[in-house]
Scaffold this motif. Structure first.
Motif, PDB file in Angstrom:
ATOM      1  N   GLY A 151     -65.319  52.153 -23.986  1.00 24.20           N
ATOM      2  CA  GLY A 151     -65.817  51.222 -24.995  1.00 24.20           C
ATOM      3  C   GLY A 151     -64.705  50.514 -25.746  1.00 24.20           C
ATOM      4  N   VAL A 152     -63.629  51.238 -26.048  1.00 20.53           N
ATOM      5  CA  VAL A 152     -62.497  50.634 -26.750  1.00 20.53           C
ATOM      6  C   VAL A 152     -61.826  49.577 -25.880  1.00 20.53           C
ATOM      7  CG1 VAL A 152     -60.178  51.091 -27.654  1.00 20.53           C
ATOM      8  CG2 VAL A 152     -62.072  52.594 -28.274  1.00 20.53           C
ATOM      9  N   LEU A 153     -61.629  49.892 -24.605  1.00 19.86           N
ATOM     10  CA  LEU A 153     -60.998  48.922 -23.709  1.00 19.86           C
ATOM     11  C   LEU A 153     -61.828  47.648 -23.609  1.00 19.86           C
ATOM     12  CD1 LEU A 153     -59.719  51.237 -20.824  1.00 19.86           C
ATOM     13  CD2 LEU A 153     -58.382  50.184 -22.654  1.00 19.86           C
ATOM     14  N   ARG A 154     -63.138  47.796 -23.543  1.00 22.48           N
ATOM     15  CA  ARG A 154     -63.997  46.607 -23.537  1.00 22.48           C
ATOM     16  C   ARG A 154     -63.862  45.825 -24.840  1.00 22.48           C
ATOM     17  NH1 ARG A 154     -69.868  46.599 -20.761  1.00 22.48           N
ATOM     18  NH2 ARG A 154     -69.171  46.791 -18.599  1.00 22.48           N
ATOM     19  N   ALA A 155     -63.799  46.535 -25.950  1.00 25.32           N
ATOM     20  CA  ALA A 155     -63.724  45.869 -27.250  1.00 25.32           C
ATOM     21  C   ALA A 155     -62.430  45.080 -27.411  1.00 25.32           C
ATOM     22  CB  ALA A 155     -63.864  46.896 -28.369  1.00 25.32           C
ATOM     23  N   LEU A 156     -61.389  45.457 -26.690  1.00 25.21           N
ATOM     24  CA  LEU A 156     -60.108  44.762 -26.772  1.00 25.21           C
ATOM     25  C   LEU A 156     -60.012  43.565 -25.822  1.00 25.21           C
ATOM     26  CD1 LEU A 156     -57.703  47.857 -26.862  1.00 25.21           C
ATOM     27  CD2 LEU A 156     -58.379  46.429 -28.802  1.00 25.21           C
ATOM     28  N   ALA A 157     -60.886  43.524 -24.825  1.00 31.63           N
ATOM     29  CA  ALA A 157     -60.750  42.545 -23.744  1.00 31.63           C
ATOM     30  C   ALA A 157     -61.456  41.233 -24.047  1.00 31.63           C
ATOM     31  CB  ALA A 157     -61.297  43.139 -22.455  1.00 31.63           C
ATOM     32  N   ASP A 158     -60.938  40.158 -23.439  1.00 28.08           N
ATOM     33  CA  ASP A 158     -61.633  38.869 -23.446  1.00 28.08           C
ATOM     34  C   ASP A 158     -62.726  38.836 -22.390  1.00 28.08           C
ATOM     35  OD1 ASP A 158     -59.825  37.903 -25.358  1.00 28.08           O
ATOM     36  OD2 ASP A 158     -58.482  37.091 -23.827  1.00 28.08           O
ATOM     37  N   VAL A 159     -62.449  39.476 -21.252  1.00 26.74           N
ATOM     38  CA  VAL A 159     -63.377  39.427 -20.129  1.00 26.74           C
ATOM     39  C   VAL A 159     -63.257  40.711 -19.321  1.00 26.74           C
ATOM     40  CG1 VAL A 159     -61.717  38.233 -18.635  1.00 26.74           C
ATOM     41  CG2 VAL A 159     -64.157  38.022 -18.157  1.00 26.74           C
ATOM     42  N   PHE A 219     -65.533  46.626 -34.287  1.00 28.52           N
ATOM     43  CA  PHE A 219     -64.467  45.765 -33.786  1.00 28.52           C
ATOM     44  C   PHE A 219     -64.684  44.293 -34.125  1.00 28.52           C
ATOM     45  CE2 PHE A 219     -64.471  49.476 -30.996  1.00 28.52           C
ATOM     46  CZ  PHE A 219     -63.134  49.836 -31.019  1.00 28.52           C
ATOM     47  N   ALA A 220     -65.727  43.988 -34.888  1.00 27.26           N
ATOM     48  CA  ALA A 220     -66.073  42.591 -35.150  1.00 27.26           C
ATOM     49  C   ALA A 220     -64.936  41.849 -35.849  1.00 27.26           C
ATOM     50  CB  ALA A 220     -67.354  42.515 -35.978  1.00 27.26           C
ATOM     51  N   ALA A 221     -64.378  42.451 -36.890  1.00 28.42           N
ATOM     52  CA  ALA A 221     -63.320  41.782 -37.656  1.00 28.42           C
ATOM     53  C   ALA A 221     -62.071  41.580 -36.802  1.00 28.42           C
ATOM     54  CB  ALA A 221     -62.994  42.588 -38.906  1.00 28.42           C
ATOM     55  N   ALA A 222     -61.707  42.593 -36.023  1.00 32.25           N
ATOM     56  CA  ALA A 222     -60.512  42.492 -35.188  1.00 32.25           C
ATOM     57  C   ALA A 222     -60.687  41.425 -34.114  1.00 32.25           C
ATOM     58  CB  ALA A 222     -60.205  43.848 -34.549  1.00 32.25           C
ATOM     59  N   ARG A 223     -61.875  41.346 -33.527  1.00 28.86           N
ATOM     60  CA  ARG A 223     -62.107  40.332 -32.498  1.00 28.86           C
ATOM     61  C   ARG A 223     -62.079  38.931 -33.112  1.00 28.86           C
ATOM     62  NH1 ARG A 223     -63.547  41.852 -27.450  1.00 28.86           N
ATOM     63  NH2 ARG A 223     -64.365  39.764 -27.054  1.00 28.86           N
ATOM     64  N   GLU A 224     -62.647  38.787 -34.270  1.00 28.74           N
ATOM     65  CA  GLU A 224     -62.624  37.474 -34.926  1.00 28.74           C
ATOM     66  C   GLU A 224     -61.198  37.059 -35.256  1.00 28.74           C
ATOM     67  OE1 GLU A 224     -64.638  35.126 -38.715  1.00 28.74           O
ATOM     68  OE2 GLU A 224     -65.032  37.265 -38.418  1.00 28.74           O
ATOM     69  N   ALA A 225     -60.396  38.020 -35.760  1.00 32.22           N
ATOM     70  CA  ALA A 225     -59.004  37.718 -36.105  1.00 32.22           C
ATOM     71  C   ALA A 225     -58.191  37.346 -34.868  1.00 32.22           C
ATOM     72  CB  ALA A 225     -58.368  38.922 -36.802  1.00 32.22           C
ATOM     73  N   GLN A 255     -61.423  35.999 -30.595  1.00 36.40           N
ATOM     74  CA  GLN A 255     -62.319  36.388 -29.519  1.00 36.40           C
ATOM     75  C   GLN A 255     -63.774  36.230 -29.932  1.00 36.40           C
ATOM     76  OE1 GLN A 255     -60.507  40.388 -29.271  1.00 36.40           O
ATOM     77  NE2 GLN A 255     -60.182  39.978 -27.097  1.00 36.40           N
ATOM     78  N   GLY A 256     -64.657  36.130 -28.958  1.00 33.16           N
ATOM     79  CA  GLY A 256     -66.087  36.104 -29.214  1.00 33.16           C
ATOM     80  C   GLY A 256     -66.591  37.470 -29.623  1.00 33.16           C
ATOM     81  N   PRO A 257     -67.896  37.594 -29.884  1.00 28.07           N
ATOM     82  CA  PRO A 257     -68.441  38.865 -30.364  1.00 28.07           C
ATOM     83  C   PRO A 257     -68.373  39.983 -29.335  1.00 28.07           C
ATOM     84  CG  PRO A 257     -70.201  37.308 -29.865  1.00 28.07           C
ATOM     85  CD  PRO A 257     -68.921  36.539 -29.805  1.00 28.07           C
ATOM     86  N   ALA A 258     -68.286  39.649 -28.064  1.00 25.00           N
ATOM     87  CA  ALA A 258     -68.206  40.634 -26.985  1.00 25.00           C
ATOM     88  C   ALA A 258     -67.493  39.994 -25.805  1.00 25.00           C
ATOM     89  CB  ALA A 258     -69.607  41.098 -26.569  1.00 25.00           C
ATOM     90  N   PRO A 259     -66.907  40.812 -24.927  1.00 18.63           N
ATOM     91  CA  PRO A 259     -66.259  40.223 -23.754  1.00 18.63           C
ATOM     92  C   PRO A 259     -67.285  39.651 -22.785  1.00 18.63           C
ATOM     93  CG  PRO A 259     -66.302  42.611 -23.557  1.00 18.63           C
ATOM     94  CD  PRO A 259     -66.782  42.294 -24.946  1.00 18.63           C
TER      95      PRO A 259
END
Length: 276
Positions: free
Chosen positions: A91-99, A121-127, A130-134
Motif C-alpha cells: 500500500g505504501v509503494l502504491r501511495a508513493l507512485a504516479d502509476v 497520503f493525501a497531503a504528501a501526494r498533493e505536495a 500527484q493525483g489522489p491515487a496512482p
C-alpha cells in the motif's frame, strides 16, 4: 516493521530520519523492537530517489514476493505467500507512485480494481503534484479485458492501456468507450518496455511501480529499464512448478543489483535492490 538493517549511511538517514524522535527501545544496529513502523516511516524508507541525485528520471521500481524456494505465487495467486506487513508495504509503494504498471494476466488472476485514495497520503501526494491515487497501466497485446469492470468505468484517475500499434481496433475502441486511455508503446502487437516507460514519462508519470507478473518483469529486465526491485522473501516452501518472480527472455550477462535496505518482521524479509 520490527527491524531495519541499513546498508549505507544514506539509506540509514532516509529510513530512520523520522523514526529517530520518540522511538521505542532499539536493539543492535538501531533496531526498533517494540512497535510497528508507521506509514510515514515506511514512506520515508521507500521514498523515490531525487532525479537530480540519481541523474535519472523516470524511476522504475517493481514490487514482488517470493518463497524461500523461489515461487512467486501459490495456486496462481501471490496472496497465499504474503502477509500483513507485505500488504502494508504494498500500500505504501502504491501511495508513493504516479502509476502502477501490471500485465493483463495478473489483472485477471488477482482481480484488480482501481487504486484508491488514502487519507494518510493525501497531503504528501498533493505536495508532490500527484493525483489522489496512482493510475493503473495495463500492459496487453490483445486487450482481452472486461471493460465493464470498475477498473475501467469508475477509477479515480483514468486507467491506461499500454499496447502495440497492431492491437485489435475493435478492442481499442471498446477500451476508450469504457473510459480507459490507450497508449501505443510498440510497433507490433506487443509492448516495448523502454517505449512504455518513455510514454508514461511523457504523460507526467515519472515515479513508476511495476507489480508483475513474472513475464512482464522479465521483459523489463531484458530491456534494461528496471532501476529498483522491492522483494519480499516469504519464509515459506511450496515446491511444485510455480513461476519465479521473473520469466520471459534471458539476458546474456546476469544483471547486478545492490542491496539498498533490508527490513524484517516475523521472518519475512523486505529488501530493496538498486541497479549497480
Amino acid at each position: 516493521m520490527r527491524r531495519l538493517f541499513p546498508v549505507t549511511e544514506e539509506t540509514a538517514v532516509q529510513a530512520l530520519g523520522e523514526a529517530s524522535e520518540g522511538a521505542g527501545a532499539r536493539g543492535s544496529g538501531g533496531a526498533d523492537t517494540d512497535r510497528e513502523w508507521s506509514l510515514a516511516e515506511l514512506a520515508a524508507a521507500y521514498a523515490y530517489p531525487e532525479a537530480a541525485v540519481e541523474g535519472r528520471e523516470p524511476w522504475l521500481r517493481t514490487n514482488m514476493v517470493s518463497t524461500l524456494d523461489g515461487a512467486a505465487q501459490h495456486e496462481g495467486r501471490s496472496q497465499p505467500i504474503s502477509c500483513a506487513a507485505d500488504m502494508r508495504i504494498f500500500g505504501v509503494l502504491r501511495a508513493l507512485a504516479d502509476v502502477v504498471i501490471v500485465g493483463a494476466e495478473t489483472v485477471r488472476k488477482e482481480g484488480y480494481g482501481p487504486a484508491r485514495a488514502r487519507a494518510e497520503f493525501a497531503a504528501a501526494r498533493e505536495a508532490a503534484g500527484q493525483g489522489p491515487a496512482p493510475a493503473i497501466a495495463i500492459v496487453t497485446a490483445s486487450l482481452d479485458l472486461d471493460f465493464s469492470l470498475p477498473l475501467y468505468t469508475s477509477p479515480l484517475v483514468p486507467t491506461l492501456i499500454l499496447t502495440g500499434a497492431a492491437a485489435p481496433r475493435d478492442r481499442i475502441a471498446a477500451a476508450e468507450k469504457a473510459g480507459a486511455r490507450v497508449v501505443i508503446a510498440g510497433d507490433g502487437a506487443g509492448v516495448d518496455p523502454a517505449r512504455a516507460v518513455r510514454a508514461l514519462a511523457d504523460l507526467g508519470h515519472t515515479r513508476l511501480l511495476g507489480e508483475g507478473g513474472p513475464r512482464l518483469l522479465g521483459e523489463m529486465i531484458a530491456a534494461e529499464v528496471l532501476d529498483e526491485l522491492c522483494l519480499t522473501l516469504s519464509p515459506m516452501l511450496t515446491a511444485g512448478g510455480a513461476q519465479r518472480i521473473a520469466g520471459g527472455p534471458s539476458v546474456a550477462v546476469p544483471r547486478r543489483f545492490e542491496l539498498a535496505s533490508l527490513l524484517e518482521e516475523a521472518g519475512f524479509l523486505f529488501g530493496r535492490y538498486r541497479r549497480s
